[in-house]
Motif scaffolding. Structure first.
Motif, mmCIF file in Angstrom:
data_model
loop_
_atom_site.group_PDB
_atom_site.id
_atom_site.type_symbol
_atom_site.label_atom_id
_atom_site.label_comp_id
_atom_site.label_asym_id
_atom_site.label_seq_id
_atom_site.Cartn_x
_atom_site.Cartn_y
_atom_site.Cartn_z
ATOM 1 N N UNK A 153 0.837 -1.204 0.000
ATOM 2 C CA UNK A 153 0.000 0.000 0.000
ATOM 3 C C UNK A 153 0.874 1.257 0.000
ATOM 4 N N UNK A 154 1.996 1.191 0.689
ATOM 5 C CA UNK A 154 2.902 2.339 0.724
ATOM 6 C C UNK A 154 3.477 2.607 -0.671
ATOM 7 N N UNK A 155 3.864 1.544 -1.377
ATOM 8 C CA UNK A 155 4.387 1.702 -2.730
ATOM 9 C C UNK A 155 3.316 2.269 -3.660
ATOM 10 N N UNK A 156 2.109 1.767 -3.529
ATOM 11 C CA UNK A 156 1.003 2.259 -4.356
ATOM 12 C C UNK A 156 0.740 3.731 -4.071
ATOM 13 N N UNK A 157 0.773 4.114 -2.797
ATOM 14 C CA UNK A 157 0.565 5.503 -2.414
ATOM 15 C C UNK A 157 1.675 6.393 -2.981
ATOM 16 N N UNK A 158 2.911 5.903 -2.956
ATOM 17 C CA UNK A 158 4.020 6.687 -3.516
ATOM 18 C C UNK A 158 3.833 6.888 -5.023
ATOM 19 N N UNK A 159 3.353 5.843 -5.729
ATOM 20 C CA UNK A 159 3.111 5.971 -7.160
ATOM 21 C C UNK A 159 2.018 6.999 -7.431
ATOM 22 N N UNK A 160 0.970 6.963 -6.629
ATOM 23 C CA UNK A 160 -0.125 7.917 -6.796
ATOM 24 C C UNK A 160 0.373 9.334 -6.534
ATOM 25 N N UNK A 161 1.188 9.521 -5.491
ATOM 26 C CA UNK A 161 1.724 10.848 -5.196
ATOM 27 C C UNK A 161 2.644 11.337 -6.309
ATOM 28 N N UNK A 162 3.442 10.415 -6.871
ATOM 29 C CA UNK A 162 4.313 10.796 -7.989
ATOM 30 C C UNK A 162 3.499 11.279 -9.193
ATOM 31 N N UNK A 163 2.429 10.577 -9.511
ATOM 32 C CA UNK A 163 1.580 10.983 -10.617
ATOM 33 C C UNK A 163 0.853 12.279 -10.331
ATOM 34 N N UNK A 164 0.434 12.433 -9.088
ATOM 35 C CA UNK A 164 -0.342 13.607 -8.702
ATOM 36 C C UNK A 164 0.528 14.861 -8.640
ATOM 37 N N UNK A 165 1.680 14.746 -8.045
ATOM 38 C CA UNK A 165 2.552 15.918 -7.860
ATOM 39 C C UNK A 165 3.671 15.990 -8.880
#
Length: 93
Positions: A79-91
């Motif tokens: 979940x942490x890796x998925x969250x980091x990917x989402x943050x990378x795409x978002x920001x």
């Protein structure tokens, strides 16, 4: 206009009602004696020994708990890796 109750007051009860009241009282008394008999019987029964846990059971439960913790750790990491990917795409990092 309430009537007062006194020695001269007449109360009319049918035989059917009296029979019903008698049956109800008999049922309650019967249940009471049956309950008392069950309680007396339960007092005479032997006390069961306390449960014992074998070493094998303890080891298996311990292993299951440890495995559950490791699985939860893996899930959190995913979940942490998925969250980091989402943050990378978002920001846009």
């Amino acid at each position: 206009m309430a009537k007062e109750l006194s020695e001269d007051t007449n109360v009319q009860v049918s035989l059917k009602t009296l029979g019903g009241i008698a049956a109800l009282i008999a049922t309650i008394v019967g249940m009471w004696f049956a309950l008392q008999a069950d309680i007396a019987e339960a007092k005479e029964l032997p006390v069961p020994p306390p449960p014992t846990i074998t070493r094998m059971e303890f080891d298996m439960k311990d292993q299951l708990e440890r495995q559950t913790i490791m699985d939860t750790k893996k899930d959190v990491e995913e979940k942490k890796k998925t969250l980091e990917k989402i943050e990378d795409k978002l920001y846009g990092r």
